[in-house]
Scaffold this motif. Structure first.
Motif, mmCIF file in Angstrom:
data_model
loop_
_atom_site.group_PDB
_atom_site.id
_atom_site.type_symbol
_atom_site.label_atom_id
_atom_site.label_comp_id
_atom_site.label_asym_id
_atom_site.label_seq_id
_atom_site.Cartn_x
_atom_site.Cartn_y
_atom_site.Cartn_z
ATOM 1 N N LEU A 6 94.096 7.706 19.291
ATOM 2 C CA LEU A 6 94.426 7.043 20.553
ATOM 3 C C LEU A 6 94.731 5.549 20.382
ATOM 4 C CD1 LEU A 6 94.825 7.247 23.616
ATOM 5 C CD2 LEU A 6 92.365 6.756 23.847
ATOM 6 N N PRO A 7 93.841 4.764 19.765
ATOM 7 C CA PRO A 7 94.176 3.338 19.594
ATOM 8 C C PRO A 7 95.439 3.129 18.756
ATOM 9 C CG PRO A 7 91.847 3.691 19.173
ATOM 10 C CD PRO A 7 92.479 5.049 19.328
ATOM 11 N N SER A 8 95.618 3.955 17.735
ATOM 12 C CA SER A 8 96.801 3.813 16.877
ATOM 13 C C SER A 8 98.083 4.162 17.625
ATOM 14 C CB SER A 8 96.668 4.702 15.641
ATOM 15 O OG SER A 8 95.592 4.276 14.848
ATOM 16 N N ALA A 9 98.053 5.217 18.433
ATOM 17 C CA ALA A 9 99.247 5.644 19.173
ATOM 18 C C ALA A 9 99.630 4.618 20.234
ATOM 19 C CB ALA A 9 99.014 7.004 19.817
ATOM 20 N N ILE A 10 98.651 4.133 20.968
ATOM 21 C CA ILE A 10 98.926 3.116 21.994
ATOM 22 C C ILE A 10 99.462 1.849 21.339
ATOM 23 C CG2 ILE A 10 97.843 1.585 23.696
ATOM 24 C CD1 ILE A 10 95.978 3.984 24.381
ATOM 25 N N ALA A 11 98.834 1.435 20.249
ATOM 26 C CA ALA A 11 99.264 0.227 19.545
ATOM 27 C C ALA A 11 100.676 0.379 18.992
ATOM 28 C CB ALA A 11 98.285 -0.096 18.423
ATOM 29 N N ALA A 12 100.989 1.540 18.435
ATOM 30 C CA ALA A 12 102.327 1.749 17.865
ATOM 31 C C ALA A 12 103.403 1.718 18.947
ATOM 32 C CB ALA A 12 102.370 3.077 17.114
ATOM 33 N N ALA A 13 103.120 2.348 20.096
ATOM 34 C CA ALA A 13 104.106 2.356 21.186
ATOM 35 C C ALA A 13 104.360 0.948 21.711
ATOM 36 C CB ALA A 13 103.621 3.263 22.314
ATOM 37 N N LEU A 14 103.315 0.184 21.921
ATOM 38 C CA LEU A 14 103.471 -1.172 22.425
ATOM 39 C C LEU A 14 104.142 -2.078 21.391
ATOM 40 C CD1 LEU A 14 102.879 -2.859 24.931
ATOM 41 C CD2 LEU A 14 100.689 -3.483 23.892
ATOM 42 N N ALA A 15 103.733 -1.934 20.132
ATOM 43 C CA ALA A 15 104.305 -2.757 19.065
ATOM 44 C C ALA A 15 105.797 -2.481 18.893
ATOM 45 C CB ALA A 15 103.567 -2.510 17.757
ATOM 46 N N GLU A 16 106.193 -1.217 18.973
ATOM 47 C CA GLU A 16 107.614 -0.877 18.835
ATOM 48 C C GLU A 16 108.423 -1.447 19.989
ATOM 49 O OE1 GLU A 16 110.954 0.374 16.989
ATOM 50 O OE2 GLU A 16 108.933 0.340 16.160
ATOM 51 N N SER A 17 107.853 -1.451 21.182
ATOM 52 C CA SER A 17 108.536 -2.041 22.343
ATOM 53 C C SER A 17 108.803 -3.531 22.127
ATOM 54 C CB SER A 17 107.701 -1.854 23.611
ATOM 55 O OG SER A 17 107.533 -0.496 23.886
ATOM 56 N N PHE A 18 107.806 -4.245 21.660
ATOM 57 C CA PHE A 18 107.979 -5.671 21.408
ATOM 58 C C PHE A 18 108.950 -5.919 20.261
ATOM 59 C CE2 PHE A 18 104.370 -6.138 24.123
ATOM 60 C CZ PHE A 18 104.448 -7.440 24.623
ATOM 61 N N SER A 19 108.873 -5.092 19.230
ATOM 62 C CA SER A 19 109.773 -5.228 18.088
ATOM 63 C C SER A 19 111.224 -5.008 18.496
ATOM 64 C CB SER A 19 109.365 -4.228 17.007
ATOM 65 O OG SER A 19 110.225 -4.286 15.910
ATOM 66 N N CYS A 20 111.456 -4.083 19.413
ATOM 67 C CA CYS A 20 112.821 -3.797 19.881
ATOM 68 C C CYS A 20 113.444 -4.995 20.598
ATOM 69 C CB CYS A 20 112.833 -2.580 20.789
ATOM 70 S SG CYS A 20 112.688 -1.044 19.869
ATOM 71 N N VAL A 21 112.627 -5.785 21.266
ATOM 72 C CA VAL A 21 113.144 -6.979 21.937
ATOM 73 C C VAL A 21 113.757 -7.931 20.914
ATOM 74 C CG1 VAL A 21 112.474 -9.036 23.270
ATOM 75 C CG2 VAL A 21 111.607 -6.777 23.917
ATOM 76 N N VAL A 22 113.217 -7.946 19.711
ATOM 77 C CA VAL A 22 113.765 -8.789 18.640
ATOM 78 C C VAL A 22 114.984 -8.119 18.010
ATOM 79 C CG1 VAL A 22 113.280 -9.816 16.383
ATOM 80 C CG2 VAL A 22 111.515 -9.813 18.164
#
Length: 128
Positions: free
Chosen positions: A77-93
């Motif tokens: 759960l923590p890994s999945a939530i973190a990966a989804a949020l991190a990928e969203s922020f990375s996409c902005v770049v």
């Protein structure tokens, strides 16, 4: 840093294949091997900042989520939530540069300075 270097290496290795795919989709003919590298700079530019953004957000979110849920940081759960949020922020770049890259691959008359003059840095963000 390691994630950024790995991302850069992947971008460089797969770039000619991506160019062929983009040209086939756009109907542009394949001309010589040197044209397969058109726009490589735009592809490589965001690799390190995007990876740095991903891993910074991922680690912070994973540990915060684990604390809030009482789970271990290595749980799903923590890994999945973190990966989804991190990928969203990375996409902005990364996404604005992806838009520029595809335009450079698909058009013979487009250069990076021309794209920045016409659309500005925010031109790719309009695609989000």
């Amino acid at each position: 840093l390691a994630g950024g270097l790995a991302g850069t290496a992947t971008d460089v290795i797969l770039y000619p294949i991506d160019t062929v795919k983009t040209r086939l989709i756009s109907g542009r003919p394949l001309l010589g091997s040197s044209s397969l590298w058109s726009g490589i700079g735009v592809s490589v530019m965001p690799a390190i900042p995007a990876a740095a953004t991903f891993f910074t957000v991922y680690e912070a979110t994973k540990h915060r989520t684990a604390r809030l849920t009482g789970a271990d940081p290595s749980d799903t759960l923590p890994s999945a939530i973190a990966a989804a949020l991190a990928e969203s922020f990375s996409c902005v770049v990364r996404v604005p540069f992806e838009q520029l890259k595809m335009r450079m691959q698909a058009s013979r008359r487009v250069s990076l300075p021309t794209l920045f003059r016409q659309r500005g840095m925010g031109g790719g963000m309009a695609q989000l």
